[in-house]
Design a protein around this motif. Structure first.
Motif, PDB file in Angstrom:
ATOM      1  N   ARG A 159      11.273  23.339  10.764  1.00  0.00           N
ATOM      2  CA  ARG A 159      12.551  23.979  10.429  1.00  0.00           C
ATOM      3  C   ARG A 159      12.562  25.426  10.885  1.00  0.00           C
ATOM      4  NH1 ARG A 159      12.419  23.105   5.414  1.00  0.00           N
ATOM      5  NH2 ARG A 159      11.511  25.080   4.738  1.00  0.00           N
ATOM      6  N   SER A 160      11.523  26.149  10.545  1.00  0.00           N
ATOM      7  CA  SER A 160      11.426  27.552  10.959  1.00  0.00           C
ATOM      8  C   SER A 160      11.362  27.667  12.475  1.00  0.00           C
ATOM      9  CB  SER A 160      10.186  28.186  10.323  1.00  0.00           C
ATOM     10  OG  SER A 160      10.068  29.545  10.672  1.00  0.00           O
ATOM     11  N   LEU A 210      14.766  27.032  14.128  1.00  0.00           N
ATOM     12  CA  LEU A 210      15.636  28.192  13.928  1.00  0.00           C
ATOM     13  C   LEU A 210      15.274  29.301  14.918  1.00  0.00           C
ATOM     14  CD1 LEU A 210      15.942  28.397  10.042  1.00  0.00           C
ATOM     15  CD2 LEU A 210      17.834  28.204  11.665  1.00  0.00           C
ATOM     16  N   THR A 212      18.634  24.009  18.105  1.00  0.00           N
ATOM     17  CA  THR A 212      18.709  24.376  16.688  1.00  0.00           C
ATOM     18  C   THR A 212      19.775  23.552  15.979  1.00  0.00           C
ATOM     19  OG1 THR A 212      18.015  26.646  17.192  1.00  0.00           O
ATOM     20  CG2 THR A 212      19.100  26.273  15.078  1.00  0.00           C
ATOM     21  N   SER A 234      19.002  19.933  15.452  1.00  0.00           N
ATOM     22  CA  SER A 234      17.979  19.680  14.431  1.00  0.00           C
ATOM     23  C   SER A 234      18.533  19.816  13.022  1.00  0.00           C
ATOM     24  CB  SER A 234      16.812  20.668  14.605  1.00  0.00           C
ATOM     25  OG  SER A 234      16.253  20.591  15.892  1.00  0.00           O
ATOM     26  N   ARG A 235      19.836  19.988  12.891  1.00  0.00           N
ATOM     27  CA  ARG A 235      20.411  20.254  11.577  1.00  0.00           C
ATOM     28  C   ARG A 235      20.357  19.009  10.687  1.00  0.00           C
ATOM     29  NH1 ARG A 235      24.805  19.484  15.005  1.00  0.00           N
ATOM     30  NH2 ARG A 235      26.367  17.981  14.259  1.00  0.00           N
ATOM     31  N   VAL A 295      16.842  21.551   9.793  1.00  0.00           N
ATOM     32  CA  VAL A 295      17.530  22.841   9.698  1.00  0.00           C
ATOM     33  C   VAL A 295      18.791  22.712   8.833  1.00  0.00           C
ATOM     34  CG1 VAL A 295      18.646  24.695  10.993  1.00  0.00           C
ATOM     35  CG2 VAL A 295      16.670  23.513  11.973  1.00  0.00           C
ATOM     36  N   ARG A 323      22.317  27.534   7.943  1.00  0.00           N
ATOM     37  CA  ARG A 323      21.439  28.385   8.740  1.00  0.00           C
ATOM     38  C   ARG A 323      21.659  28.145  10.236  1.00  0.00           C
ATOM     39  NH1 ARG A 323      15.487  28.666   5.824  1.00  0.00           N
ATOM     40  NH2 ARG A 323      16.213  29.209   3.730  1.00  0.00           N
ATOM     41  N   ALA A 324      21.920  26.898  10.592  1.00  0.00           N
ATOM     42  CA  ALA A 324      22.189  26.602  11.995  1.00  0.00           C
ATOM     43  C   ALA A 324      23.452  27.315  12.473  1.00  0.00           C
ATOM     44  CB  ALA A 324      22.327  25.092  12.198  1.00  0.00           C
TER      45      ALA A 324
END
Length: 260
Positions: A32-33, A36, A157, A160-161, A180, A184-185
């Motif tokens: 996840r990190s 991002l 990114t 990957s949400r 993600v 945040r995405a």
């Protein structure tokens, strides 16, 4: 959190480039990190590609060779991983077979006719646009190269949400799919669009709009393809991520060409 961010940056560079970064942690929190931070990996790749293209142009090589150099660097820095994913995805789609069979075709090591044709057209489009941009000047070509690279990784990114499933239970696609948070995405997208628009403003009053729209255009194309891939294959794979990335990079460049 600082440790996780550090591991995430390693994950982003270790999985999306061949730069000498050792991935020290492999789990979904790190993924996840890392996803991002994918635009940051794109920024580094884009800067290196822009540097070689600009130096080629300033050395008298001409805009065509500068364009080829700028396209070659991202391919080299990923060992052709994203281009291979694009070709495999094209072969899977072109087969017309059910999802399970198409996924099996995508896992094969060879490249079929659909993959070859898609690779050829995408690379030609990228070189053609960068040729036009470098003809405007090294700064135009360099910035176009960087914006395309950043937009392409930003598309990963968003791909990957949460809510986007994996097509297989194993592999990179399964590791990063759905990691993600959507908020945040979207925040990463907003920051990236604003940053690219600000960089474009350095080229003149219309530069901000032109480069901001390039990122938005890239994301729109990537989203349409992503939705189609999920319907067709039942989710995402590492190859699908490669196809999304290359499509987004090409779309960003095409928007820049249309706005020239």
């Amino acid at each position: 959190m600082t440790s996780l961010n550090s591991h995430g940056i390693r994950f982003a560079f270790g999985t999306l480039t061949v730069l000498p970064v050792r991935v020290t942690r492999w789990d979904r929190a790190t993924a996840r990190s890392g996803m991002l931070g994918a635009p940051l990996a794109g920024l580094v790749v884009g800067l290196l590609a822009a540097a070689l293209g600009s130096l080629s142009l300033l050395a008298g090589a001409g805009p065509l060779l500068a364009a080829v150099a700028s396209v070659a660097v991202p391919a080299a820095l990923t060992r052709g991983l994203h281009l291979d994913g694009l070709a495999d995805t094209a072969d899977g789609l072109g087969s017309g077979k059910p999802a399970e069979d198409a996924l099996r075709i995508m896992k094969q090591s060879d490249i079929g006719p659909f993959g070859v044709i898609t690779l050829l057209l995408v690379l030609l489009a990228q070189v053609a646009v960068l040729f036009e941009l470098y003809r405007e000047g090294w700064a135009h070509g360099a910035l176009g190269t960087v914006v395309a690279a950043v937009a392409a990784r930003l598309a990963l990114t968003l791909a990957s949400r949460q809510g986007v499933p994996a097509a297989r239970p194993e592999g990179l696609g399964a590791m990063v799919a759905g990691t993600v948070p959507a908020g945040r995405a979207l925040l990463a997208a907003a920051v990236t669009v604003a940053g690219c628009a600000a960089a474009g403003a350095l080229l003149g009053p219309s530069g901000a709009l032109r480069h901001g729209l390039a990122v938005l255009g890239a994301l729109a194309v990537a989203e349409v393809l992503l939705r189609h891939y999920v319907r067709r294959f039942g989710g995402v794979t590492g190859d699908v991520f490669g196809g999304v990335e290359e499509a987004a990079a090409t779309a960003a460049l095409v928007v820049l060409a249309l706005g020239a």
